[in-house]
Design a protein around this motif. Structure first.
Motif, PDB file in Angstrom:
ATOM      1  N   VAL A  96      12.417   5.535   4.249  1.00  0.00           N
ATOM      2  CA  VAL A  96      11.121   5.773   3.300  1.00  0.00           C
ATOM      3  C   VAL A  96      11.631   6.817   2.328  1.00  0.00           C
ATOM      4  O   VAL A  96      11.409   6.855   1.088  1.00  0.00           O
ATOM      5  N   ASN A  97      12.366   8.070   2.881  1.00  0.00           N
ATOM      6  CA  ASN A  97      12.795   9.265   2.118  1.00  0.00           C
ATOM      7  C   ASN A  97      13.765   8.716   1.251  1.00  0.00           C
ATOM      8  O   ASN A  97      13.785   9.242   0.053  1.00  0.00           O
ATOM      9  N   SER A  98      14.840   7.810   1.487  1.00  0.00           N
ATOM     10  CA  SER A  98      15.650   7.617   0.401  1.00  0.00           C
ATOM     11  C   SER A  98      15.164   6.591  -0.709  1.00  0.00           C
ATOM     12  O   SER A  98      15.587   6.888  -1.907  1.00  0.00           O
ATOM     13  N   TYR A  99      14.106   6.029  -0.327  1.00  0.00           N
ATOM     14  CA  TYR A  99      13.386   5.322  -1.360  1.00  0.00           C
ATOM     15  C   TYR A  99      12.778   6.240  -2.259  1.00  0.00           C
ATOM     16  O   TYR A  99      12.420   6.109  -3.533  1.00  0.00           O
ATOM     17  N   ILE A 100      11.838   7.350  -1.902  1.00  0.00           N
ATOM     18  CA  ILE A 100      11.176   8.314  -2.383  1.00  0.00           C
ATOM     19  C   ILE A 100      12.404   9.052  -3.584  1.00  0.00           C
ATOM     20  O   ILE A 100      12.016   9.244  -4.567  1.00  0.00           O
ATOM     21  N   GLN A 101      13.371   9.272  -2.710  1.00  0.00           N
ATOM     22  CA  GLN A 101      14.259  10.191  -3.758  1.00  0.00           C
ATOM     23  C   GLN A 101      14.968   9.317  -4.772  1.00  0.00           C
ATOM     24  O   GLN A 101      14.915   9.715  -5.843  1.00  0.00           O
ATOM     25  N   ALA A 102      15.202   7.919  -4.606  1.00  0.00           N
ATOM     26  CA  ALA A 102      15.878   7.274  -5.836  1.00  0.00           C
ATOM     27  C   ALA A 102      14.584   6.934  -6.859  1.00  0.00           C
ATOM     28  O   ALA A 102      14.906   7.074  -8.062  1.00  0.00           O
ATOM     29  N   HIS A 103      13.423   6.793  -6.436  1.00  0.00           N
ATOM     30  CA  HIS A 103      12.499   6.526  -7.436  1.00  0.00           C
ATOM     31  C   HIS A 103      11.945   7.910  -8.012  1.00  0.00           C
ATOM     32  O   HIS A 103      11.388   7.865  -9.374  1.00  0.00           O
ATOM     33  N   ARG A 104      12.039   8.954  -7.461  1.00  0.00           N
ATOM     34  CA  ARG A 104      11.713  10.295  -7.976  1.00  0.00           C
ATOM     35  C   ARG A 104      12.873  10.586  -9.150  1.00  0.00           C
ATOM     36  O   ARG A 104      12.383  10.962 -10.310  1.00  0.00           O
TER      37      ARG A 104
ATOM     38  N   SER B  80       0.770  -1.324  -0.266  1.00  0.00           N
ATOM     39  CA  SER B  80       0.043   0.021   0.000  1.00  0.00           C
ATOM     40  C   SER B  80       0.879   1.201  -0.070  1.00  0.00           C
ATOM     41  O   SER B  80       0.587   2.209  -0.711  1.00  0.00           O
ATOM     42  N   ALA B  81       1.900   1.156   0.797  1.00  0.00           N
ATOM     43  CA  ALA B  81       2.910   2.255   1.012  1.00  0.00           C
ATOM     44  C   ALA B  81       3.664   2.454  -0.482  1.00  0.00           C
ATOM     45  O   ALA B  81       3.497   3.702  -0.871  1.00  0.00           O
ATOM     46  N   LEU B  82       3.966   1.358  -1.080  1.00  0.00           N
ATOM     47  CA  LEU B  82       4.634   1.649  -2.330  1.00  0.00           C
ATOM     48  C   LEU B  82       3.902   2.238  -3.445  1.00  0.00           C
ATOM     49  O   LEU B  82       4.112   3.214  -4.274  1.00  0.00           O
ATOM     50  N   GLU B  83       2.557   1.940  -3.315  1.00  0.00           N
ATOM     51  CA  GLU B  83       1.592   2.292  -4.635  1.00  0.00           C
ATOM     52  C   GLU B  83       1.157   3.760  -4.304  1.00  0.00           C
ATOM     53  O   GLU B  83       1.420   4.395  -5.073  1.00  0.00           O
ATOM     54  N   TYR B  84       1.256   4.149  -2.910  1.00  0.00           N
ATOM     55  CA  TYR B  84       0.845   5.411  -2.761  1.00  0.00           C
ATOM     56  C   TYR B  84       2.091   6.161  -3.057  1.00  0.00           C
ATOM     57  O   TYR B  84       1.967   7.676  -3.879  1.00  0.00           O
ATOM     58  N   ILE B  85       3.295   5.905  -2.834  1.00  0.00           N
ATOM     59  CA  ILE B  85       4.499   6.587  -3.289  1.00  0.00           C
ATOM     60  C   ILE B  85       4.327   6.859  -4.641  1.00  0.00           C
ATOM     61  O   ILE B  85       4.873   8.028  -5.365  1.00  0.00           O
ATOM     62  N   HIS B  86       4.327   5.836  -5.350  1.00  0.00           N
ATOM     63  CA  HIS B  86       4.441   5.855  -6.945  1.00  0.00           C
ATOM     64  C   HIS B  86       3.469   6.697  -7.732  1.00  0.00           C
ATOM     65  O   HIS B  86       3.654   7.225  -8.858  1.00  0.00           O
ATOM     66  N   GLN B  87       2.346   6.582  -6.815  1.00  0.00           N
ATOM     67  CA  GLN B  87       1.167   7.456  -7.544  1.00  0.00           C
ATOM     68  C   GLN B  87       1.420   9.061  -7.191  1.00  0.00           C
ATOM     69  O   GLN B  87       0.862   9.950  -7.831  1.00  0.00           O
ATOM     70  N   ASN B  88       2.303   9.395  -6.343  1.00  0.00           N
ATOM     71  CA  ASN B  88       2.601  10.777  -5.956  1.00  0.00           C
ATOM     72  C   ASN B  88       4.188  11.367  -6.067  1.00  0.00           C
ATOM     73  O   ASN B  88       4.372  12.183  -5.362  1.00  0.00           O
ATOM     74  N   LEU B  89       4.838  10.601  -6.938  1.00  0.00           N
ATOM     75  CA  LEU B  89       6.125  11.084  -6.853  1.00  0.00           C
ATOM     76  C   LEU B  89       6.501  12.368  -7.672  1.00  0.00           C
ATOM     77  O   LEU B  89       7.413  12.832  -7.175  1.00  0.00           O
ATOM     78  N   SER B  90       5.207  12.875  -8.187  1.00  0.00           N
ATOM     79  CA  SER B  90       5.491  14.525  -8.609  1.00  0.00           C
ATOM     80  C   SER B  90       4.878  15.250  -7.612  1.00  0.00           C
ATOM     81  O   SER B  90       5.109  16.751  -7.756  1.00  0.00           O
ATOM     82  N   HIS B  91       4.651  14.943  -6.341  1.00  0.00           N
ATOM     83  CA  HIS B  91       4.251  15.881  -5.075  1.00  0.00           C
ATOM     84  C   HIS B  91       5.195  15.607  -3.946  1.00  0.00           C
ATOM     85  O   HIS B  91       6.203  14.438  -3.957  1.00  0.00           O
ATOM     86  N   LYS B  92       5.477  16.495  -2.909  1.00  0.00           N
ATOM     87  CA  LYS B  92       6.088  16.176  -1.802  1.00  0.00           C
ATOM     88  C   LYS B  92       5.282  15.037  -0.977  1.00  0.00           C
ATOM     89  O   LYS B  92       4.142  15.206  -0.918  1.00  0.00           O
ATOM     90  N   ILE B  93       5.890  14.102  -0.465  1.00  0.00           N
ATOM     91  CA  ILE B  93       5.259  12.958   0.157  1.00  0.00           C
ATOM     92  C   ILE B  93       5.945  13.002   1.533  1.00  0.00           C
ATOM     93  O   ILE B  93       6.858  12.117   1.808  1.00  0.00           O
ATOM     94  N   PRO B  94       5.338  13.615   2.721  1.00  0.00           N
ATOM     95  CA  PRO B  94       5.562  13.378   3.967  1.00  0.00           C
ATOM     96  C   PRO B  94       5.210  12.063   4.391  1.00  0.00           C
ATOM     97  O   PRO B  94       4.377  11.114   3.899  1.00  0.00           O
ATOM     98  N   VAL B  95       6.297  11.627   5.360  1.00  0.00           N
ATOM     99  CA  VAL B  95       6.233  10.040   5.646  1.00  0.00           C
ATOM    100  C   VAL B  95       4.731   9.897   6.499  1.00  0.00           C
ATOM    101  O   VAL B  95       4.193   8.869   6.291  1.00  0.00           O
TER     102      VAL B  95
END
Length: 289
Positions: A218-226, A177-192
């Protein structure tokens, strides 16, 4: 919790017939395959060193080791050195083990890793990855013979397990669920905290689960995939200004620093150089994880 099946890798692969694929990845140091899961069994045959994160377990591997990802296991890879890695993806039905076991509630379970000192296994995989595309009917029979040879060797050496199939755990559901939310919102800031609220668990518990399953924060994952999404947009012709606006970077200079640190090349050089940092090449069809 959302439906577990929604979070599998969307790959467009067949669900009947000859459900077999080989992929070739040129890995660069750092994360190369994002955390995901799929129905198929995956056999990894790396020619370099790295780490496989498998259902939260860290498995170090070296050149010519053989790694197995069973159906529905969460996994990702991090490579220490640059080099090629071969991935053989086979639907469990192609192994015909259900017919052999004659029990729909049991399945053949592959071991996590075989070390590189076993030449018989390596030769089987070397034979398989040399098959040219498209796969002819004769080569399909050859591949099947090699897969059954692999099963035989694993069973004969006590590596395989036959076990009752289990349902996914709540923890894997939270991560998906967390991964789906992250990948749907990569173009936005995503607070943990926003991710934790979406998943329905505390921020602290999410951070512990993320560390367990991915080996990072979480933040390193977001940065890498962004950055990966931004890289793909650059390859498609987007300007640096568009990228900075689209992914909410503070300015062009900051984005350029992050990009070069991640990929070892500036965004400008990347746009000028064909296939500069080892895109994935599929041996049988176009596919990039």
């Amino acid at each position: 919790m959302k439906d577990y099946a929604k979070y599998r890798e969307e790959n467009g692969r067949l669900t009947s017939g000859f459900m077999f694929y080989t992929y070739t990845l040129y890995a660069v140091p750092g994360p190369n395959v994002p955390l995901h899961w799929h129905e198929e069994v995956e056999i990894m045959f790396p020619k370099t060193d790295g780490v496989l994160m498998l259902d939260g377990k860290k498995i170090n591997f070296h050149e010519d080791d053989i790694l197995f990802v069973n159906s529905r296991q969460l996994h990702s890879t991090y490579h220490i050195n640059a080099g090629w890695s071969y991935h053989i993806v086979v639907h469990p039905e192609l192994f015909c083990t259900r017919n052999i076991l004659n029990n729909k509630n049991k399945s053949f379970r592959f071991p996590e890793k075989l070390d590189s000192d076993d030449a018989s296994y390596r030769q089987i995989l070397e034979d398989i990855i040399q098959i040219p595309a498209p796969i002819s009917d004769a080569n399909k029979l050859f591949i099947m013979s090699k897969l059954f040879e692999l099963l035989f060797h694993l069973t004969d050496n006590g590596y395989s397990l036959i076990e009752n199939e289990t349902e996914p755990t709540p923890q894997t559901g939270y991560i998906k669920s967390a991964l789906e939310y992250i990948h749907q919102n990569l173009s936005h800031k995503i607070p943990v905290q926003d991710i934790a609220d979406e998943v329905g668990i505390s921020k602290e518990y999410l951070m512990r689960l993320f560390k367990l399953y991915t080996g990072g924060t979480v933040n390193s994952y977001i940065q890498a995939h962004r950055l990966e999404a931004a890289k793909n947009d650059l390859a498609a012709g987007c300007s640096l200004t568009d990228i900075v606006c689209r992914y909410s970077y503070s300015d062009v200079a900051y984005f350029c620093r992050l990009f070069k640190k991640q990929y070892g090349i500036s965004p400008g050089k990347f746009k000028e150089t064909p296939d500069p940092i080892g895109q994935s090449h599929n041996m049988n069809k176009e596919f990039i994880r």
